[in-house]
Design a protein around this motif. Structure first.
Motif, PDB file in Angstrom:
ATOM      1  N   HIS A  45      -8.521  -1.858   6.412  1.00  0.00           N
ATOM      2  CA  HIS A  45      -7.223  -1.267   6.073  1.00  0.00           C
ATOM      3  C   HIS A  45      -6.787  -0.271   7.150  1.00  0.00           C
ATOM      4  N   GLY A  46      -7.705   0.558   7.576  1.00  0.00           N
ATOM      5  CA  GLY A  46      -7.373   1.541   8.599  1.00  0.00           C
ATOM      6  C   GLY A  46      -6.969   0.895   9.907  1.00  0.00           C
ATOM      7  N   ILE A  47      -7.722  -0.125  10.330  1.00  0.00           N
ATOM      8  CA  ILE A  47      -7.363  -0.825  11.569  1.00  0.00           C
ATOM      9  C   ILE A  47      -5.979  -1.458  11.422  1.00  0.00           C
ATOM     10  N   GLN A  85      -3.457  -0.574   9.585  1.00  0.00           N
ATOM     11  CA  GLN A  85      -2.377   0.405   9.635  1.00  0.00           C
ATOM     12  C   GLN A  85      -2.220   0.990  11.032  1.00  0.00           C
ATOM     13  N   LEU A  86      -3.307   1.494  11.575  1.00  0.00           N
ATOM     14  CA  LEU A  86      -3.210   2.179  12.865  1.00  0.00           C
ATOM     15  C   LEU A  86      -2.796   1.218  13.968  1.00  0.00           C
ATOM     16  N   TRP A 129     -13.879  -2.416   3.678  1.00  0.00           N
ATOM     17  CA  TRP A 129     -12.478  -2.607   3.284  1.00  0.00           C
ATOM     18  C   TRP A 129     -11.619  -1.477   3.874  1.00  0.00           C
ATOM     19  N   ALA A 130     -12.109  -0.254   3.704  1.00  0.00           N
ATOM     20  CA  ALA A 130     -11.376   0.890   4.244  1.00  0.00           C
ATOM     21  C   ALA A 130     -11.198   0.747   5.755  1.00  0.00           C
ATOM     22  N   ASN A 131     -12.219   0.212   6.398  1.00  0.00           N
ATOM     23  CA  ASN A 131     -12.128   0.041   7.855  1.00  0.00           C
ATOM     24  C   ASN A 131     -11.064  -0.982   8.218  1.00  0.00           C
ATOM     25  N   PHE A 191       0.812  -1.223   0.000  1.00  0.00           N
ATOM     26  CA  PHE A 191       0.000   0.000   0.000  1.00  0.00           C
ATOM     27  C   PHE A 191       0.842   1.269   0.000  1.00  0.00           C
TER      28      PHE A 191
END
Lengths: 191, 191
Positions: free
Chosen positions: A155-157, A159-160, A151-153, A107
């Motif tokens: 991905h965000g989890i 990464q963070l 999906w965005a969720n 990513f």
DNA sequence: GCCAGGCGTAGACAGTGTCTACTCGATGGA
DNA sequence: TCCATCGAGTAGACACTGTCTACGCCTGGC
């Protein structure tokens, strides 16, 4: 011919996959990959005109591996969609956290070919599977939008959590409650 | 003394903020910043022993700006929490898409000081505000977990939309449906 | 036997971050 | 007033990086 081809092209990608797992994305120097493959720093150029194209080839391996793991996690597709989505989400986060370097590379769009057309072929089918499951789990909703938000969720989890930000912010020491909260949110707490 | 101090330290950060807006995060080389500040490449070292510390100082400006915009968007705090959260989400995404270079820098943890302790001071208060609003919007839930999941969702949408991945996957040409879907999901469709 | 082409080597080049030696000017003390 | 000190910025070296180019070597086809 096969994946363990003795050709330099495949060897470079092999070395890259190994190196990113060992030392992270910033270690994927053209010259270091060449060094570990036992060739001079100019050799990769014959197969990958640019550093980005070599990195993209390595990232494609990552997408393929992720797709394979997701396929295993969701099984034969006969389980209830919500169960499959839970397995998918857990599998996605596990992949991201078990292969941090590779996930970061996958990513890091500034490191991949512009447009990364090659990657679309490997990541869009993955998303289509997600859409299909969401469509079955929430018949009324716009499956593509909900799948996109989910999906965005994930991905965000990924990464963070990988950076430790979510541990710090929420006080949690396991990503399970976050994943459950996200799945409940997007798919409905019921079912 | 004030922000527009004529000292080199502040000038370097000013130049960095301008440069990242114009040319993106990869343009923030130590030597280019020094060049644009009109000093030699060794000068920044007196104030920022390391490249990462200079980048961190630039990123802190970004967090401060984001916090200011969020504060403006949520107003005096008298509006219903759900309304404030909608404004916050829209503001967050707008910031990420209007300041892509800066947003990328702010979350490129490999470019920032390890632990980025300085950043915690600027981003954690932001998260605390989010927790407070979520707590009022969903009285029953674990506010920190829901807020964490929501933040991850915003962050994921910001990144994937910024790269064009979500447009490609969902077919949407505006992030509004995704944002609405995410807010409805985490906060409940009702209210 | 020879010759062309594919494949890898080796060196140059401009750029990077870091480190070190140095200059220069202002400032403060005797 | 003179001198020492010290902060601030300069300039060059060093080990890297990715890219480009010229060069060998070796093998397969004629």
């Amino acid at each position: 011919m096969d994946a363990s081809d003795t050709g330099l092209r495949a060897r470079l990608v092999d070395v890259g996959v190994e190196l990113v797992a060992l030392e992270g994305a910033q270690a994927l120097t053209l010259r270091e990959i060449a060094r570990r493959a036992g060739v001079s720093h100019g050799a990769p150029r014959r197969y990958f005109p640019t550093h980005l194209e070599l990195l993209s080839a390595i990232a494609r391996r990552g997408f393929a591996e992720l797709a394979a793991q997701v396929a295993t996690a969701t099984g034969d597709g006969t389980a209830p969609p919500r169960e499959q989505l839970t397995a998918l989400g857990r599998c996605y986060l596990r992949f991201a956290l078990d292969h941090r370097g590779m996930y970061e590379l996958m990513f890091r769009h500034d490191l991949l070919e512009s447009g990364h057309l090659g990657l679309r072929g490997t990541s869009l089918p993955l998303f289509d599977g997600l859409v299909e499951l969401v469509g079955r789990a929430r018949p009324g909703a716009d499956a593509r939008i909900v799948a996109g938000a989910l999906w965005a969720n994930l991905h965000g989890i990924a990464q963070l959590w990988g950076w430790g930000s979510l541990q710090l912010a929420t006080g949690a020491d396991d990503f399970t409650p976050l994943l459950s909260s996200a799945l409940d949110a997007h798919l409905g707490a019921g079912s």
